[in-house]
Structures are given as structure tokens and as C-alpha cells.
Write a protein that holds these residues in place. Sequence first.
Motif, PDB file in Angstrom:
ATOM      1  N   ASP A 273       0.844  -1.207   0.000  1.00 49.51           N
ATOM      2  CA  ASP A 273       0.000   0.000   0.000  1.00 49.51           C
ATOM      3  C   ASP A 273       0.879   1.257   0.000  1.00 49.51           C
ATOM      4  O   ASP A 273       0.911   1.946  -0.989  1.00 49.51           O
ATOM      5  N   GLY A 274       1.491   1.570   1.186  1.00 42.09           N
ATOM      6  CA  GLY A 274       2.293   2.801   1.258  1.00 42.09           C
ATOM      7  C   GLY A 274       1.640   3.881   2.096  1.00 42.09           C
ATOM      8  O   GLY A 274       1.804   5.071   1.808  1.00 42.09           O
ATOM      9  N   THR A 275       0.899   3.484   3.143  1.00 45.19           N
ATOM     10  CA  THR A 275       0.289   4.462   4.044  1.00 45.19           C
ATOM     11  C   THR A 275       1.374   5.103   4.905  1.00 45.19           C
ATOM     12  O   THR A 275       2.473   4.560   5.042  1.00 45.19           O
ATOM     13  N   LYS A 276       1.013   6.241   5.527  1.00 43.15           N
ATOM     14  CA  LYS A 276       1.976   6.949   6.388  1.00 43.15           C
ATOM     15  C   LYS A 276       2.392   6.056   7.558  1.00 43.15           C
ATOM     16  O   LYS A 276       3.571   5.963   7.900  1.00 43.15           O
ATOM     17  N   LYS A 277       1.405   5.383   8.155  1.00 39.58           N
ATOM     18  CA  LYS A 277       1.709   4.565   9.337  1.00 39.58           C
ATOM     19  C   LYS A 277       2.661   3.423   8.980  1.00 39.58           C
ATOM     20  O   LYS A 277       3.611   3.142   9.718  1.00 39.58           O
ATOM     21  N   PHE A 325       9.194   0.546  -1.155  1.00 37.94           N
ATOM     22  CA  PHE A 325       9.791   1.321  -0.064  1.00 37.94           C
ATOM     23  C   PHE A 325      10.373   0.399   0.991  1.00 37.94           C
ATOM     24  O   PHE A 325       9.691  -0.519   1.480  1.00 37.94           O
ATOM     25  N   ASP A 326      11.630   0.645   1.339  1.00 40.31           N
ATOM     26  CA  ASP A 326      12.252  -0.060   2.453  1.00 40.31           C
ATOM     27  C   ASP A 326      13.107   0.955   3.209  1.00 40.31           C
ATOM     28  O   ASP A 326      12.964   2.166   2.987  1.00 40.31           O
ATOM     29  N   ILE A 327      13.996   0.481   4.044  1.00 39.05           N
ATOM     30  CA  ILE A 327      14.746   1.405   4.897  1.00 39.05           C
ATOM     31  C   ILE A 327      15.625   2.361   4.084  1.00 39.05           C
ATOM     32  O   ILE A 327      15.972   3.432   4.561  1.00 39.05           O
ATOM     33  N   THR A 328      15.904   2.019   2.826  1.00 40.54           N
ATOM     34  CA  THR A 328      16.766   2.884   2.016  1.00 40.54           C
ATOM     35  C   THR A 328      16.050   4.142   1.507  1.00 40.54           C
ATOM     36  O   THR A 328      16.707   5.130   1.178  1.00 40.54           O
ATOM     37  N   ASN A 329      14.699   4.122   1.410  1.00 39.29           N
ATOM     38  CA  ASN A 329      14.032   5.289   0.811  1.00 39.29           C
ATOM     39  C   ASN A 329      12.747   5.717   1.538  1.00 39.29           C
ATOM     40  O   ASN A 329      12.055   6.625   1.083  1.00 39.29           O
ATOM     41  N   ALA A 330      12.426   5.059   2.668  1.00 41.45           N
ATOM     42  CA  ALA A 330      11.158   5.359   3.366  1.00 41.45           C
ATOM     43  C   ALA A 330      11.118   6.808   3.871  1.00 41.45           C
ATOM     44  O   ALA A 330      10.069   7.466   3.800  1.00 41.45           O
ATOM     45  N   ALA A 331      12.234   7.314   4.367  1.00 40.10           N
ATOM     46  CA  ALA A 331      12.243   8.678   4.927  1.00 40.10           C
ATOM     47  C   ALA A 331      11.927   9.699   3.836  1.00 40.10           C
ATOM     48  O   ALA A 331      11.188  10.669   4.050  1.00 40.10           O
ATOM     49  N   GLU A 332      12.454   9.438   2.653  1.00 39.14           N
ATOM     50  CA  GLU A 332      12.216  10.352   1.522  1.00 39.14           C
ATOM     51  C   GLU A 332      10.740  10.326   1.100  1.00 39.14           C
ATOM     52  O   GLU A 332      10.159  11.327   0.737  1.00 39.14           O
ATOM     53  N   TYR A 333      10.142   9.135   1.156  1.00 37.70           N
ATOM     54  CA  TYR A 333       8.734   8.981   0.733  1.00 37.70           C
ATOM     55  C   TYR A 333       7.741   9.524   1.774  1.00 37.70           C
ATOM     56  O   TYR A 333       6.657  10.007   1.418  1.00 37.70           O
ATOM     57  N   LEU A 334       8.115   9.435   3.067  1.00 32.74           N
ATOM     58  CA  LEU A 334       7.180   9.734   4.163  1.00 32.74           C
ATOM     59  C   LEU A 334       6.331  11.008   3.972  1.00 32.74           C
ATOM     60  O   LEU A 334       5.117  10.960   4.177  1.00 32.74           O
ATOM     61  N   PRO A 335       6.913  12.158   3.576  1.00 29.21           N
ATOM     62  CA  PRO A 335       6.080  13.362   3.460  1.00 29.21           C
ATOM     63  C   PRO A 335       4.931  13.240   2.465  1.00 29.21           C
ATOM     64  O   PRO A 335       3.904  13.898   2.612  1.00 29.21           O
ATOM     65  N   GLU A 336       5.074  12.407   1.433  1.00 28.89           N
ATOM     66  CA  GLU A 336       3.960  12.292   0.468  1.00 28.89           C
ATOM     67  C   GLU A 336       3.010  11.133   0.801  1.00 28.89           C
ATOM     68  O   GLU A 336       1.976  10.945   0.152  1.00 28.89           O
ATOM     69  N   ALA A 337       3.357  10.342   1.836  1.00 28.47           N
ATOM     70  CA  ALA A 337       2.480   9.212   2.192  1.00 28.47           C
ATOM     71  C   ALA A 337       1.180   9.740   2.786  1.00 28.47           C
ATOM     72  O   ALA A 337       1.111  10.870   3.232  1.00 28.47           O
ATOM     73  N   TYR A 338       0.131   8.920   2.810  1.00 32.22           N
ATOM     74  CA  TYR A 338      -1.199   9.364   3.236  1.00 32.22           C
ATOM     75  C   TYR A 338      -1.630   8.685   4.523  1.00 32.22           C
ATOM     76  O   TYR A 338      -1.125   7.658   4.872  1.00 32.22           O
TER      77      TYR A 338
END
Length: 338
Positions: A273-277, A325-338
Motif C-alpha cells: 500500500d504505502g500508508t503513512k503509518k 519502499f524499504d529502509i533505504t528510501n522510506a524517509a524520503e517517501y514519508l512526506p507524500e504518504a497518506y
Amino acid sequence: MKSSKVVNVCTLVLASCVVLVGCGSDKEDKTSEAVCNELPPLEVKDSYRVGFAQLWEDHGPWRDANTASMQDEAEKRGYELVFDPGTSSNPSEQVDRMKALIDAKVDAIFIAPHDESVLAPSVVAARRACIPTFLVDRAVDPDVARPGEDYVSYLASDFRREGEQAAEWLIEATKGKAKIIELEGTVGSSPGVQRKQGFDELIEKEPGMSILVSESADFNEDEGYEATLRLVKKYPTADVIYSHNDAMSFGVIRALEELGKVPGEDILVVSIDGTKKATQYILDGKIAVVVECNPKFGPIAFDTMEGYARGEKVALRISNVDRVFDITNAAEYLPEAY
Ligand code: AHR
């Protein structure tokens, strides 16, 4: 009143003869309503009344983001979105909501069908009622509701590819060694069926990997929790849980912690999915990987509908491209997650 409707619809058909249209009186039809035997056209207008037959779920963040995207986009364009959120995950309740949209004679319908088989006749009924219909997020049985004949286009993620992406990541991360519990989505739903197919096919080719058990937890957090409590006790050698969506993964994490297991150390959790949580859980080390399933369909859905109205050629299948998304790019994605 009814006959004037027939005249209007058929006038519209004649004026739009460049578009594939089949409208006329069906001999078996005893009413004077117009019946379309082929894909109905859509008039170019400044504003539309569009029906949205969303499937009902126990309010996970994915479904809420999906609904909000459709509502926001309709509002932005000044369209009326006729939307009843529904009350039950029983697909027959969604069949009733489709019928209500058809009876309301909306200009077009977007539907996210809960079940591929049960909702297929409703898509055919909309076409017969001369309402162009677009599938969003989930598919219907193509033998019953035919692409390009009964509905205009199907816009969604490639669920089989998502299952493959989850398997590819896991094979690499575990060097081909894992004992997996699989929690499937809703039985009979396109993501439930295809995420399993894509994942299982790649895992079966790995001699060091096995799926110990695979069962549905209905894309639901509490069912994911109950299933994990039961299955981890029954299969104590399991070291991976592949859960078909984030909501179930939240239940998985709750259950593992209650069982005294450390998610990310004792058992790897693979999610979709890719939710913020869930993204935060990657950063916390509780979820190992999340394959994206983008819920924000509003802009592409309404662009596709407007293109169809203008007589442009619309692809029968429009796919989102999903990231991992894994530990290598999750921080970068977080602001656009829902
Ligand atoms: O059809 C998309 C799926 O439906 C999403 O993965 C999930 O969260 C929802 O239940």
C-alpha cells in the motif's frame, strides 16, 4: 416524459457517430427507456453528475485516501459526485448502490468493485442503461462485463506485479531462504487474487523458500491480528509474514508484539500500500518492505472520462507504476504518504 428521454438519448447518439455507439430499442425490453447495446457515448459538457460506487471497507487509510482523491477532483472540476459510502462489505449491497446510480441517470459511473463476479452484471446493466462506466482500482469478470464493450476503461495498479515486487525484494533480502505465512486480501477481489498469484509463482521457484499457509484476512486490521495470533502459534518456524495490505499488517504487528515477538527481528513483515503509518513502521524497523499501491486516482480518472467525452481513443487498461519502499528510501517517501 419517458419517450422524450428516448428521443434525447438517440439524438445524442446520432450526433456522436464518430464514437462507437449502439443505442436503440431492445426488442426484449418492455419499457420505453433507451437501451444501449454497445458502449454509450458521453456528451461534452461543462459539468457532469458522476456516480461513484466505491466498495465498502472498514475504513482503512487506503480506501479513505482513494475516496478523498475522487471527491477532491470532482469538486476541483465543478462536477457533482453522487456518492453513497455504503454500509456493508457484502457485495450485494454494492450491487444495490450501482442500481441506485443507474436509476438516478447519472452521466457516467466510476466503480471499484468489491468482488469480480458479483458486480460484473451491474457494469453490464449500466451500459444497457446508456451510462458510460469506468472501473477504478478493481476489475470485474471480463467474460461477463467486456472491456471496451460494457465498460470504457479499467484504471488500477498492476496487482500481479505488486505481488512479484514483494517476492523479488524478499528473495534478495533473505538470500532465498524463508518460511512464509501469507495473509490474503478479500476472497474474489482482484488484488487478493493477483497479489497471491504474482508472489506465489516467484516463491515456488526458490527451493529454500516455502509458503507454510495462505489464508484470507479480508484486507482488515482486526482479521489480520486474529489470524496472526493463531497462525504464528500453529507455524512456529515461520520467519516472514506477507500481508496483502497495510491495514492487515497493522494487525500483524499488534499480534506479534502481544506474542512477545520482535517484528523485523524474529519475523519480517512484507506489506503492500504505502500508508503513512506503514512507512513510519519501516523507519521504526517493524515493517521490512512496503510495495506501493497508489490510491490517488481522482486526476487520471476524470481526465480519462473527459478524453472519452471528446472522442479520444481511451486505452482499455490504464496502469499505475508502483514503487517499493524499504529502509533505504522510506524517509524520503514519508512526506507524500497518506
Ligand atoms: O484494491 C486496493 C486494495 O484495497 C488496497 O491494497 C487495500 O488497502 C484495499 O483494501
